[in-house]
Design a protein around this motif. Structure first.
Motif, PDB file in Angstrom:
ATOM      1  N   VAL A   2       0.840  -1.207   0.000  1.00  0.00           N
ATOM      2  CA  VAL A   2       0.000   0.000   0.000  1.00  0.00           C
ATOM      3  C   VAL A   2       0.870   1.250   0.000  1.00  0.00           C
ATOM      4  O   VAL A   2       0.586   2.223  -0.701  1.00  0.00           O
ATOM      5  N   GLY A   3       1.968   1.200   0.776  1.00  0.00           N
ATOM      6  CA  GLY A   3       2.880   2.333   0.811  1.00  0.00           C
ATOM      7  C   GLY A   3       3.534   2.591  -0.535  1.00  0.00           C
ATOM      8  O   GLY A   3       3.715   3.749  -0.936  1.00  0.00           O
ATOM      9  N   ILE A   4       3.891   1.523  -1.234  1.00  0.00           N
ATOM     10  CA  ILE A   4       4.510   1.679  -2.558  1.00  0.00           C
ATOM     11  C   ILE A   4       3.519   2.303  -3.535  1.00  0.00           C
ATOM     12  O   ILE A   4       3.867   3.212  -4.302  1.00  0.00           O
ATOM     13  N   ILE A   5       2.290   1.819  -3.508  1.00  0.00           N
ATOM     14  CA  ILE A   5       1.263   2.356  -4.408  1.00  0.00           C
ATOM     15  C   ILE A   5       1.015   3.830  -4.112  1.00  0.00           C
ATOM     16  O   ILE A   5       0.811   4.640  -5.033  1.00  0.00           O
ATOM     17  N   SER A   6       1.058   4.199  -2.833  1.00  0.00           N
ATOM     18  CA  SER A   6       0.837   5.600  -2.462  1.00  0.00           C
ATOM     19  C   SER A   6       2.014   6.477  -2.870  1.00  0.00           C
ATOM     20  O   SER A   6       1.830   7.595  -3.354  1.00  0.00           O
ATOM     21  N   TYR A 210       8.289  18.500   4.144  1.00  0.00           N
ATOM     22  CA  TYR A 210       8.497  17.306   4.955  1.00  0.00           C
ATOM     23  C   TYR A 210       7.251  16.960   5.760  1.00  0.00           C
ATOM     24  O   TYR A 210       6.891  15.790   5.915  1.00  0.00           O
ATOM     25  N   GLU A 211       6.611  18.013   6.291  1.00  0.00           N
ATOM     26  CA  GLU A 211       5.481  17.791   7.193  1.00  0.00           C
ATOM     27  C   GLU A 211       4.324  17.077   6.512  1.00  0.00           C
ATOM     28  O   GLU A 211       3.583  16.321   7.146  1.00  0.00           O
ATOM     29  N   VAL A 212       4.134  17.319   5.203  1.00  0.00           N
ATOM     30  CA  VAL A 212       3.016  16.704   4.493  1.00  0.00           C
ATOM     31  C   VAL A 212       3.147  15.185   4.508  1.00  0.00           C
ATOM     32  O   VAL A 212       2.239  14.454   4.933  1.00  0.00           O
ATOM     33  N   GLY A 213       4.292  14.681   4.035  1.00  0.00           N
ATOM     34  CA  GLY A 213       4.498  13.237   4.008  1.00  0.00           C
ATOM     35  C   GLY A 213       4.630  12.643   5.389  1.00  0.00           C
ATOM     36  O   GLY A 213       4.131  11.541   5.654  1.00  0.00           O
ATOM     37  N   PHE A 214       5.296  13.360   6.296  1.00  0.00           N
ATOM     38  CA  PHE A 214       5.500  12.851   7.653  1.00  0.00           C
ATOM     39  C   PHE A 214       4.178  12.666   8.389  1.00  0.00           C
ATOM     40  O   PHE A 214       3.937  11.631   9.020  1.00  0.00           O
ATOM     41  N   PHE A 215       3.299  13.655   8.300  1.00  0.00           N
ATOM     42  CA  PHE A 215       2.012  13.557   8.997  1.00  0.00           C
ATOM     43  C   PHE A 215       1.133  12.456   8.403  1.00  0.00           C
ATOM     44  O   PHE A 215       0.359  11.824   9.123  1.00  0.00           O
ATOM     45  N   GLN A 216       1.253  12.232   7.100  1.00  0.00           N
ATOM     46  CA  GLN A 216       0.457  11.174   6.476  1.00  0.00           C
ATOM     47  C   GLN A 216       0.778   9.809   7.084  1.00  0.00           C
ATOM     48  O   GLN A 216      -0.106   8.956   7.212  1.00  0.00           O
ATOM     49  N   VAL A 217       2.033   9.617   7.459  1.00  0.00           N
ATOM     50  CA  VAL A 217       2.477   8.319   7.969  1.00  0.00           C
ATOM     51  C   VAL A 217       2.425   8.251   9.494  1.00  0.00           C
ATOM     52  O   VAL A 217       1.988   7.251  10.068  1.00  0.00           O
ATOM     53  N   PHE A 349      10.314  12.370   1.039  1.00  0.00           N
ATOM     54  CA  PHE A 349      11.321  12.247   2.092  1.00  0.00           C
ATOM     55  C   PHE A 349      10.647  12.189   3.464  1.00  0.00           C
ATOM     56  O   PHE A 349      11.002  11.370   4.316  1.00  0.00           O
ATOM     57  N   GLY A 350       9.669  13.072   3.685  1.00  0.00           N
ATOM     58  CA  GLY A 350       8.968  13.066   4.957  1.00  0.00           C
ATOM     59  C   GLY A 350       8.202  11.786   5.191  1.00  0.00           C
ATOM     60  O   GLY A 350       8.096  11.302   6.325  1.00  0.00           O
ATOM     61  N   GLN A 351       7.678  11.219   4.111  1.00  0.00           N
ATOM     62  CA  GLN A 351       6.874  10.005   4.232  1.00  0.00           C
ATOM     63  C   GLN A 351       7.741   8.767   4.410  1.00  0.00           C
ATOM     64  O   GLN A 351       7.472   7.937   5.289  1.00  0.00           O
ATOM     65  N   ILE A 352       8.778   8.624   3.586  1.00  0.00           N
ATOM     66  CA  ILE A 352       9.555   7.386   3.547  1.00  0.00           C
ATOM     67  C   ILE A 352      10.681   7.384   4.581  1.00  0.00           C
ATOM     68  O   ILE A 352      10.806   6.458   5.388  1.00  0.00           O
ATOM     69  N   VAL A 353      11.503   8.447   4.569  1.00  0.00           N
ATOM     70  CA  VAL A 353      12.693   8.466   5.423  1.00  0.00           C
ATOM     71  C   VAL A 353      12.335   8.805   6.870  1.00  0.00           C
ATOM     72  O   VAL A 353      12.623   8.051   7.795  1.00  0.00           O
ATOM     73  N   VAL A 354      11.677   9.980   7.049  1.00  0.00           N
ATOM     74  CA  VAL A 354      11.363  10.412   8.416  1.00  0.00           C
ATOM     75  C   VAL A 354      10.182   9.634   8.983  1.00  0.00           C
ATOM     76  O   VAL A 354      10.249   9.077  10.075  1.00  0.00           O
ATOM     77  N   GLY A 355       9.085   9.597   8.215  1.00  0.00           N
ATOM     78  CA  GLY A 355       7.896   8.924   8.710  1.00  0.00           C
ATOM     79  C   GLY A 355       8.000   7.412   8.711  1.00  0.00           C
ATOM     80  O   GLY A 355       7.337   6.736   9.511  1.00  0.00           O
ATOM     81  N   GLY A 356       8.811   6.861   7.819  1.00  0.00           N
ATOM     82  CA  GLY A 356       8.941   5.411   7.750  1.00  0.00           C
ATOM     83  C   GLY A 356      10.081   4.875   8.579  1.00  0.00           C
ATOM     84  O   GLY A 356       9.880   4.149   9.551  1.00  0.00           O
ATOM     85  N   VAL A 357      11.304   5.287   8.245  1.00  0.00           N
ATOM     86  CA  VAL A 357      12.495   4.733   8.891  1.00  0.00           C
ATOM     87  C   VAL A 357      12.726   5.345  10.275  1.00  0.00           C
ATOM     88  O   VAL A 357      12.803   4.644  11.287  1.00  0.00           O
ATOM     89  N   PHE A 358      12.849   6.673  10.327  1.00  0.00           N
ATOM     90  CA  PHE A 358      13.209   7.327  11.588  1.00  0.00           C
ATOM     91  C   PHE A 358      12.103   7.198  12.625  1.00  0.00           C
ATOM     92  O   PHE A 358      12.357   6.933  13.805  1.00  0.00           O
ATOM     93  N   PHE A 359      10.857   7.398  12.219  1.00  0.00           N
ATOM     94  CA  PHE A 359       9.730   7.322  13.149  1.00  0.00           C
ATOM     95  C   PHE A 359       9.607   5.927  13.761  1.00  0.00           C
ATOM     96  O   PHE A 359       9.266   5.775  14.939  1.00  0.00           O
ATOM     97  N   GLU A 360       9.911   4.917  12.981  1.00  0.00           N
ATOM     98  CA  GLU A 360       9.790   3.537  13.464  1.00  0.00           C
ATOM     99  C   GLU A 360      10.765   3.250  14.603  1.00  0.00           C
ATOM    100  O   GLU A 360      10.451   2.486  15.525  1.00  0.00           O
ATOM    101  N   HIS A 361      11.929   3.892  14.582  1.00  0.00           N
ATOM    102  CA  HIS A 361      12.951   3.611  15.591  1.00  0.00           C
ATOM    103  C   HIS A 361      12.989   4.645  16.719  1.00  0.00           C
ATOM    104  O   HIS A 361      13.357   4.318  17.852  1.00  0.00           O
ATOM    105  N   PHE A 362      12.621   5.919  16.423  1.00  0.00           N
ATOM    106  CA  PHE A 362      12.792   6.987  17.412  1.00  0.00           C
ATOM    107  C   PHE A 362      11.488   7.677  17.796  1.00  0.00           C
ATOM    108  O   PHE A 362      11.510   8.654  18.547  1.00  0.00           O
ATOM    109  N   GLN A 363      10.371   7.218  17.262  1.00  0.00           N
ATOM    110  CA  GLN A 363       9.045   7.701  17.630  1.00  0.00           C
ATOM    111  C   GLN A 363       8.794   9.148  17.161  1.00  0.00           C
ATOM    112  O   GLN A 363       9.645   9.778  16.546  1.00  0.00           O
TER     113      GLN A 363
END
Length: 409
Positions: A2-6, A210-217, A349-363
């Motif tokens: 679903v993330g890839i399609i988005s 960044y905030e747009v993609g980050f908040f989506q995730v 970047f906000g969705q994949i890197v910050v919202g996906g990778v960083f958020f998963e490990h550092f909240q």
């Protein structure tokens, strides 16, 4: 999956927007715009119809394909829409860009609840059909309106002046433009992309997105785990950010048309960094883990979201003008295509890197502080460049000269 399609839509927007820097021009910009309208509308309908496919692999392939072409259509619309409108209303450039951003914010606000309503009465496919047909109808309206305005402009009398309004810069500079000289210059799309000023201002533009993609995730999971706010009510909190972003756009358009882009841009980017800091404050103390920080941070980020993006158009355009990159009509297309690419890049970047990778490990809170650091660094670099090149004063002087010449004419 679903993330890839988005995410594939933003990837397509990023790649094709860069391609449009090289292929879009004054002669074909309307054709590209109309093609973009057709692609966006038709792929929206096709995406809804993909649910009829029973084979899983075929369904995934169909979804990805339609989303790719949807991204291509969107990049065509956003890269050429403003360059079509600016020559028709050269003194209202700021208002035009603010109106475009308002429409985007308004669509983000009403789209989810309206789509949910259509889904409740007609099932999965109805929202896509309605959205696609509405876009086709508005596209036909655009074709008719632009054709009418073109004919009206041709009938207007030509006044003698040392300013070529049809080729004047986006911020309304009255600098006498030698179009033939610019046409013979060595400027091109690659020169625009590699301009030091463009490269220094662009990270600040990315930080706004960044905030747009980050908040989506990340925002919905954070609301659920921290405040026990589920999907039935979290939409109201998302509206805080989107609503304030839409409401504030007329003010930014007003200020930009008066030559304040140079001040407005770094100020709003700096406030964006403060917004991220407010959201991340609870990481320092459990006492701060309240909704006050959440509402305050989202409100500030909503108010400043377009305050960085709208002036960015005019700063990039001024930088390209100083660098003698190309003719003014081409610079408009360069700027709009580049801004669209920044939008897609920052959101991804906000969705994949910050919202996906960083958020998963550092909240959530530490992710917000990371965004605050990135945004602060970018605004420092942008501010130093604006100060060294004296762009803040130049934009104000250009606007004053434009007003004086307009009064004389």
């Amino acid at each position: 999956m679903v993330g890839i399609i988005s995410a594939v839509t933003m990837c397509a927007m990023w790649i094709f927007s860069l391609l449009l820097l090289f292929i879009a021009n004054e002669k074909n910009k309307k054709c590209i715009f109309y093609v973009g309208l057709f692609l966006s509308a038709s792929t929206c309908i096709l995406f809804g119809e993909a649910v009829r496919i029973t084979d899983t692999n075929m369904f995934i392939a169909a979804c990805i394909t339609t989303r790719v072409f949807m991204g291509i259509g969107c990049s065509c619309i956003w890269a050429t829409g403003a360059p079509i409108l600016i020559p028709l209303f050269p003194k209202k450039a700021g208002k035009i860009f603010s109106l475009l951003e308002f429409c985007a914010g308004f669509g983000q606000m009403v789209g989810p609840p309206f789509g949910s309503f259509l889904f409740s009465i007609g099932g999965y496919r109805l929202p896509f059909w309605v959205a696609g047909l509405v876009e086709i109808a508005t596209g036909l309206f655009c074709v008719a309106t632009i054709s009418f305005l073109d004919r009206t402009q041709l009938k207007k009398p030509t006044f003698s002046s040392n300013v070529d309004i049809s080729n004047s810069v986006l911020h309304g500079s009255t600098k006498s433009l030698d179009t033939k000289k610019n046409a013979r210059s060595s400027g091109n799309a690659l020169k625009f992309m590699l301009n030091p000023g463009i490269l220094l201002i662009s990270p600040a533009l990315l930080s706004v997105m960044y905030e747009v993609g980050f908040f989506q995730v990340a925002l919905a999971p954070h609301l659920l785990t921290t405040f026990n706010i589920d999907g039935s009510t979290s939409g109201n909190i998302f509206l805080i950010h989107a609503g304030l972003a839409a409401i504030s756009t007329p003010l930014f358009g007003y200020l930009v048309d008066r030559g304040h882009s140079g001040v407005l841009f770094p100020s709003c980017i700096l406030l964006t960094a403060f917004g991220y800091i407010i959201l991340g404050l609870p990481s320092f103390s459990a006492f701060l883990s309240s909704k006050i920080c959440l509402y305050s941070g989202l409100s500030l980020l909503g108010l400043t979201a377009n305050g960085g993006f709208i002036p960015g158009y005019f700063l990039l355009e001024k930088i390209a003008e100083i660098g003698n990159v190309d003719t003014q009509s081409k610079i408009r297309i360069y700027v709009c295509a580049w801004m669209n690419s920044c939008y897609a890049t920052g959101s991804s970047f906000g969705q994949i890197v910050v919202g996906g990778v960083f958020f998963e490990h550092f909240q959530f809170y530490n992710s917000c502080l990371l965004l605050a650091v990135l945004t602060s660094l970018s605004v420092v670099a942008a501010t130093v460049y604006l100060w060294r090149k004296d762009l803040i004063r130049r934009l104000l002087v250009d606007n004053e000269r434009s007003t004086e010449d307009e009064n004389e004419n």
